[in-house]
Write a protein that holds these residues in place. Sequence first.
Motif, short mmCIF file in Angstrom:
data_model
loop_
_atom_site.label_atom_id
_atom_site.label_comp_id
_atom_site.label_asym_id
_atom_site.label_seq_id
_atom_site.Cartn_x
_atom_site.Cartn_y
_atom_site.Cartn_z
N ALA A 81 0.85 -1.19 0.00
CA ALA A 81 0.00 0.00 0.00
C ALA A 81 0.88 1.23 0.00
CB ALA A 81 -0.92 0.00 1.22
N GLY A 82 0.98 1.86 -1.14
CA GLY A 82 1.83 3.04 -1.25
C GLY A 82 1.04 4.28 -1.60
N PRO A 83 1.65 5.45 -1.42
CA PRO A 83 0.95 6.70 -1.68
C PRO A 83 0.69 6.97 -3.17
CG PRO A 83 3.23 7.11 -1.12
CD PRO A 83 2.99 5.65 -0.91
N HIS A 84 1.32 6.19 -4.05
CA HIS A 84 1.14 6.42 -5.48
C HIS A 84 0.29 5.35 -6.14
CE1 HIS A 84 3.94 9.67 -5.05
NE2 HIS A 84 4.83 8.84 -4.54
N ASP A 85 -0.29 4.45 -5.34
CA ASP A 85 -1.20 3.42 -5.86
C ASP A 85 -2.49 4.08 -6.33
OD1 ASP A 85 0.68 1.61 -4.99
OD2 ASP A 85 -0.41 1.06 -3.18
N SER A 86 -3.18 3.42 -7.23
CA SER A 86 -4.46 3.96 -7.69
C SER A 86 -5.47 4.06 -6.55
CB SER A 86 -5.02 3.12 -8.83
OG SER A 86 -5.26 1.80 -8.39
N ALA A 87 -5.38 3.17 -5.59
CA ALA A 87 -6.31 3.19 -4.45
C ALA A 87 -6.01 4.33 -3.49
CB ALA A 87 -6.27 1.87 -3.70
N ALA A 88 -4.87 4.99 -3.66
CA ALA A 88 -4.51 6.10 -2.78
C ALA A 88 -5.22 7.39 -3.19
CB ALA A 88 -2.99 6.31 -2.79
N ARG A 89 -5.94 7.36 -4.28
CA ARG A 89 -6.67 8.54 -4.76
C ARG A 89 -8.17 8.23 -4.73
NH1 ARG A 89 -2.88 10.95 -3.56
NH2 ARG A 89 -1.09 11.33 -4.86
N ILE A 90 -8.94 9.15 -4.21
CA ILE A 90 -10.39 8.95 -4.12
C ILE A 90 -11.04 9.05 -5.49
CG2 ILE A 90 -10.96 11.36 -3.57
CD1 ILE A 90 -12.66 8.29 -2.05
N GLY A 91 -10.45 9.81 -6.39
CA GLY A 91 -11.00 9.91 -7.75
C GLY A 91 -12.12 10.93 -7.85
N ASP A 92 -12.79 10.88 -8.97
CA ASP A 92 -13.88 11.82 -9.24
C ASP A 92 -15.18 11.29 -8.62
OD1 ASP A 92 -12.24 13.53 -10.71
OD2 ASP A 92 -12.56 12.37 -12.55
N PRO A 93 -16.01 12.20 -8.16
CA PRO A 93 -17.26 11.76 -7.54
C PRO A 93 -18.25 11.23 -8.57
CG PRO A 93 -17.18 14.15 -7.65
CD PRO A 93 -15.84 13.65 -8.13
N VAL A 94 -19.10 10.32 -8.15
CA VAL A 94 -20.22 9.83 -8.94
C VAL A 94 -21.44 10.58 -8.41
CG1 VAL A 94 -21.59 7.80 -9.55
CG2 VAL A 94 -19.12 7.57 -9.16
N ARG A 95 -21.92 11.53 -9.17
CA ARG A 95 -23.00 12.41 -8.71
C ARG A 95 -24.38 11.76 -8.85
NH1 ARG A 95 -20.35 16.01 -5.98
NH2 ARG A 95 -18.76 17.13 -7.14
N ALA A 96 -25.22 12.04 -7.89
CA ALA A 96 -26.60 11.57 -7.93
C ALA A 96 -27.40 12.45 -8.90
CB ALA A 96 -27.22 11.65 -6.54
N ASP A 97 -28.42 11.88 -9.48
CA ASP A 97 -29.36 12.63 -10.32
C ASP A 97 -30.53 13.02 -9.42
OD1 ASP A 97 -31.38 13.51 -12.01
OD2 ASP A 97 -30.94 12.03 -13.57
N TRP A 98 -30.49 14.26 -8.97
CA TRP A 98 -31.47 14.68 -7.97
C TRP A 98 -32.88 14.81 -8.54
CZ3 TRP A 98 -30.82 13.72 -3.18
CH2 TRP A 98 -29.52 13.53 -2.73
N ASP A 99 -33.03 14.89 -9.85
CA ASP A 99 -34.37 14.85 -10.44
C ASP A 99 -34.99 13.47 -10.22
OD1 ASP A 99 -34.21 17.49 -11.31
OD2 ASP A 99 -33.42 16.92 -13.29
N VAL A 100 -34.19 12.44 -10.36
CA VAL A 100 -34.65 11.07 -10.12
C VAL A 100 -34.87 10.85 -8.63
CG1 VAL A 100 -34.00 8.62 -10.26
CG2 VAL A 100 -33.55 10.15 -12.19
N CYS A 101 -33.94 11.32 -7.82
CA CYS A 101 -34.01 11.11 -6.37
C CYS A 101 -35.21 11.80 -5.73
CB CYS A 101 -32.72 11.60 -5.70
SG CYS A 101 -31.26 10.67 -6.19
N ALA A 102 -35.76 12.80 -6.39
CA ALA A 102 -36.91 13.52 -5.84
C ALA A 102 -38.11 12.58 -5.66
CB ALA A 102 -37.28 14.68 -6.75
N GLY A 103 -38.16 11.50 -6.41
CA GLY A 103 -39.26 10.55 -6.29
C GLY A 103 -39.08 9.52 -5.20
N PHE A 104 -37.94 9.52 -4.52
CA PHE A 104 -37.67 8.55 -3.47
C PHE A 104 -38.22 9.05 -2.14
CE2 PHE A 104 -33.45 7.40 -5.77
CZ PHE A 104 -34.17 6.81 -6.80
#
Length: 148
Positions: A81-104
């Motif tokens: 587990a090193g600081p330069h591994d791909s798992a060491a970066r959280i990456g870009d967020p996966v955004r929710a579609d709040w128009d869809v979520c409004a029905g939940f």
Amino acid sequence: MMAIDVPVQRAQVENLYVEAMLLADEAHAAFAVQRDLGAAQGNAAAQIGLACESLKTTTRLMHIIAWLLHRRAMFAGDPGAGPHDSAARIGDPVRADWDVCAGFEASTGRIIAASERLFERVAMLEAGWEAPAVAPVQQLLARLEARL
């Protein structure tokens, strides 16, 4: 990273890990209830929207948990587990579609929003840990250079 920061960072990671795992359990339960309600109502579009948002939320939470587990491994001195591994970066967020979520149900929407906030917190934490420290001399030189 200064040695004094490591216990604080470890505690942050542990607390966030517990929070993420609890949120993952809540998300699983909430989406299961919503899935059953959607099936009973027979609304195919709502069921598809629910499935997509369930996958997005699960993916978001799994990225958070993977990042936290990787940090735990780094703190433990795991040579894999090193600081330069791909798992060491959280990456870009996966955004929710709040128009869809409004029905939940409101509780499901709160869980989705909580997962997005948790992702943002982890991303800010990662950015803060990775930011290079600016030495006081460098700050003075930058101010002098700005005046010239």
